[in-house]
Design a protein around this motif. Structure first.
Motif, PDB file in Angstrom:
ATOM      1  N   GLY A   8       0.790  -1.221   0.000  1.00  0.00           N
ATOM      2  CA  GLY A   8       0.000   0.000   0.000  1.00  0.00           C
ATOM      3  C   GLY A   8       0.823   1.272   0.000  1.00  0.00           C
ATOM      4  N   ASN A   9       2.119   1.168   0.302  1.00  0.00           N
ATOM      5  CA  ASN A   9       2.973   2.358   0.308  1.00  0.00           C
ATOM      6  C   ASN A   9       3.545   2.546  -1.096  1.00  0.00           C
ATOM      7  N   CYS A  10       2.644   2.891  -2.011  1.00  0.00           N
ATOM      8  CA  CYS A  10       3.037   3.020  -3.411  1.00  0.00           C
ATOM      9  C   CYS A  10       2.537   4.349  -3.942  1.00  0.00           C
ATOM     10  N   TRP A  11       2.965   4.677  -5.161  1.00  0.00           N
ATOM     11  CA  TRP A  11       2.418   5.827  -5.861  1.00  0.00           C
ATOM     12  C   TRP A  11       1.310   5.255  -6.727  1.00  0.00           C
ATOM     13  N   ALA A  12       0.070   5.513  -6.328  1.00  0.00           N
ATOM     14  CA  ALA A  12      -1.073   4.944  -7.054  1.00  0.00           C
ATOM     15  C   ALA A  12      -1.682   6.003  -7.962  1.00  0.00           C
ATOM     16  N   PHE A  13      -2.168   5.552  -9.110  1.00  0.00           N
ATOM     17  CA  PHE A  13      -2.929   6.458  -9.974  1.00  0.00           C
ATOM     18  C   PHE A  13      -4.207   5.766 -10.401  1.00  0.00           C
ATOM     19  N   LYS A  14      -5.223   6.563 -10.674  1.00  0.00           N
ATOM     20  CA  LYS A  14      -6.549   6.050 -11.012  1.00  0.00           C
ATOM     21  C   LYS A  14      -6.533   5.314 -12.340  1.00  0.00           C
ATOM     22  N   GLY A  15      -7.207   4.174 -12.375  1.00  0.00           N
ATOM     23  CA  GLY A  15      -7.327   3.408 -13.613  1.00  0.00           C
ATOM     24  C   GLY A  15      -6.103   2.551 -13.897  1.00  0.00           C
ATOM     25  N   ASN A  47      -3.065 -11.254  -4.094  1.00  0.00           N
ATOM     26  CA  ASN A  47      -2.828 -11.016  -5.523  1.00  0.00           C
ATOM     27  C   ASN A  47      -2.226  -9.624  -5.701  1.00  0.00           C
ATOM     28  N   ILE A  48      -1.696  -9.381  -6.885  1.00  0.00           N
ATOM     29  CA  ILE A  48      -1.127  -8.060  -7.173  1.00  0.00           C
ATOM     30  C   ILE A  48      -1.728  -7.526  -8.473  1.00  0.00           C
ATOM     31  N   THR A  49      -3.060  -7.502  -8.518  1.00  0.00           N
ATOM     32  CA  THR A  49      -3.749  -7.029  -9.721  1.00  0.00           C
ATOM     33  C   THR A  49      -3.484  -5.555 -10.003  1.00  0.00           C
ATOM     34  N   SER A  50      -3.027  -4.805  -8.986  1.00  0.00           N
ATOM     35  CA  SER A  50      -2.732  -3.380  -9.206  1.00  0.00           C
ATOM     36  C   SER A  50      -1.333  -3.162  -9.793  1.00  0.00           C
ATOM     37  N   ALA A  51      -0.569  -4.224  -9.976  1.00  0.00           N
ATOM     38  CA  ALA A  51       0.780  -4.095 -10.556  1.00  0.00           C
ATOM     39  C   ALA A  51       0.687  -3.706 -12.030  1.00  0.00           C
ATOM     40  N   PRO A  52       1.629  -2.884 -12.507  1.00  0.00           N
ATOM     41  CA  PRO A  52       1.665  -2.566 -13.943  1.00  0.00           C
ATOM     42  C   PRO A  52       1.845  -3.843 -14.757  1.00  0.00           C
ATOM     43  N   ARG A  53       1.282  -3.876 -15.948  1.00  0.00           N
ATOM     44  CA  ARG A  53       1.437  -5.029 -16.841  1.00  0.00           C
ATOM     45  C   ARG A  53       2.211  -4.602 -18.092  1.00  0.00           C
ATOM     46  N   ASN A  54       1.551  -3.969 -19.027  1.00  0.00           N
ATOM     47  CA  ASN A  54       2.208  -3.513 -20.261  1.00  0.00           C
ATOM     48  C   ASN A  54       2.673  -2.072 -20.087  1.00  0.00           C
ATOM     49  N   PHE A  55       3.952  -1.838 -20.402  1.00  0.00           N
ATOM     50  CA  PHE A  55       4.483  -0.484 -20.267  1.00  0.00           C
ATOM     51  C   PHE A  55       5.593  -0.244 -21.278  1.00  0.00           C
ATOM     52  N   ILE A 103       2.490   3.573 -18.642  1.00  0.00           N
ATOM     53  CA  ILE A 103       1.812   2.309 -18.312  1.00  0.00           C
ATOM     54  C   ILE A 103       0.512   2.225 -19.090  1.00  0.00           C
ATOM     55  N   PHE A 104       0.333   1.102 -19.791  1.00  0.00           N
ATOM     56  CA  PHE A 104      -0.841   0.919 -20.650  1.00  0.00           C
ATOM     57  C   PHE A 104      -1.889   0.019 -20.025  1.00  0.00           C
ATOM     58  N   SER A 105      -1.487  -0.849 -19.080  1.00  0.00           N
ATOM     59  CA  SER A 105      -2.457  -1.743 -18.440  1.00  0.00           C
ATOM     60  C   SER A 105      -1.883  -2.262 -17.132  1.00  0.00           C
ATOM     61  N   ASN A 106      -2.780  -2.783 -16.282  1.00  0.00           N
ATOM     62  CA  ASN A 106      -2.340  -3.453 -15.058  1.00  0.00           C
ATOM     63  C   ASN A 106      -2.827  -4.896 -15.107  1.00  0.00           C
ATOM     64  N   TRP A 107      -2.715  -5.617 -13.990  1.00  0.00           N
ATOM     65  CA  TRP A 107      -3.085  -7.034 -13.972  1.00  0.00           C
ATOM     66  C   TRP A 107      -4.545  -7.265 -13.562  1.00  0.00           C
ATOM     67  N   GLY A 108      -5.392  -6.266 -13.762  1.00  0.00           N
ATOM     68  CA  GLY A 108      -6.827  -6.493 -13.586  1.00  0.00           C
ATOM     69  C   GLY A 108      -7.524  -5.645 -12.544  1.00  0.00           C
ATOM     70  N   HIS A 109      -6.775  -4.831 -11.787  1.00  0.00           N
ATOM     71  CA  HIS A 109      -7.435  -4.005 -10.772  1.00  0.00           C
ATOM     72  C   HIS A 109      -8.267  -2.929 -11.470  1.00  0.00           C
ATOM     73  N   ALA A 110      -9.546  -2.831 -11.113  1.00  0.00           N
ATOM     74  CA  ALA A 110     -10.464  -1.924 -11.809  1.00  0.00           C
ATOM     75  C   ALA A 110     -10.268  -0.456 -11.418  1.00  0.00           C
ATOM     76  N   GLU A 111      -9.777  -0.195 -10.205  1.00  0.00           N
ATOM     77  CA  GLU A 111      -9.767   1.179  -9.710  1.00  0.00           C
ATOM     78  C   GLU A 111      -8.437   1.909  -9.843  1.00  0.00           C
ATOM     79  N   TYR A 112      -7.324   1.211  -9.624  1.00  0.00           N
ATOM     80  CA  TYR A 112      -6.035   1.912  -9.640  1.00  0.00           C
ATOM     81  C   TYR A 112      -4.884   0.986  -9.995  1.00  0.00           C
ATOM     82  N   THR A 113      -3.735   1.625 -10.262  1.00  0.00           N
ATOM     83  CA  THR A 113      -2.470   0.934 -10.530  1.00  0.00           C
ATOM     84  C   THR A 113      -1.451   1.473  -9.535  1.00  0.00           C
ATOM     85  N   CYS A 114      -0.593   0.581  -9.020  1.00  0.00           N
ATOM     86  CA  CYS A 114       0.382   0.933  -7.989  1.00  0.00           C
ATOM     87  C   CYS A 114       1.807   0.831  -8.518  1.00  0.00           C
TER      88      CYS A 114
END
Length: 125
Positions: A8-15, A47-55, A103-114
């Motif tokens: 949770g101690n990350c720089w999160a952005f919406k979407g 899980n880490i669905t908020s992790a960046p995927r494609n970048f 960052i173009f996508s994450n691993w499935g988190h609907a609200e934010y990316t960390c």
């Protein structure tokens, strides 16, 4: 981006799409990038669905440049090591002091990316 790797101690952005522009202390010839996220074992949800995927990563001449020089397109593997290194893929002879992580996508988190850590490796210009 953050001094530690606590969940949770990350720089999160919406979407699932966003970007980060970093000014380095000096101009360098980039050789690689590392992206780090907490491992699934540390995640409260398992899980880490908020992790960046494609970048992708770009080198910029200044912070006002809209389209930089593409240095590579990558995928962060959610099942891999928490710290993953990605070599510069595009042939490049320019030195940069400003680098953009897109960052173009994450691993499935609907609200934010960390984003926990993003590092730029290279040789001083």
């Amino acid at each position: 981006v953050q001094p530690d790797m606590y969940p949770g101690n990350c720089w999160a952005f919406k979407g699932s799409q966003g970007y980060l522009v970093v000014r380095l202390s000096m101009k360098i010839y980039p050789t690689a990038f590392t992206l780090e996220h907490i491992p699934k074992t540390l995640s409260p949800t398992g899980n880490i669905t908020s992790a960046p995927r494609n970048f992708s990563v770009y080198g910029l001449d200044d912070e006002y440049q809209e389209e930089g020089k593409l240095l590579g397109e990558y995928v962060y593997d959610q099942d891999g090591e928490p710290l993953q290194m990605f070599p510069v893929m595009e042939e490049n002879e320019d030195a940069f002091q400003i680098v953009e992580l897109r960052i173009f996508s994450n691993w499935g988190h609907a609200e934010y990316t960390c984003l926990y850590r993003f590092r730029v490796h290279g040789k001083p210009a």
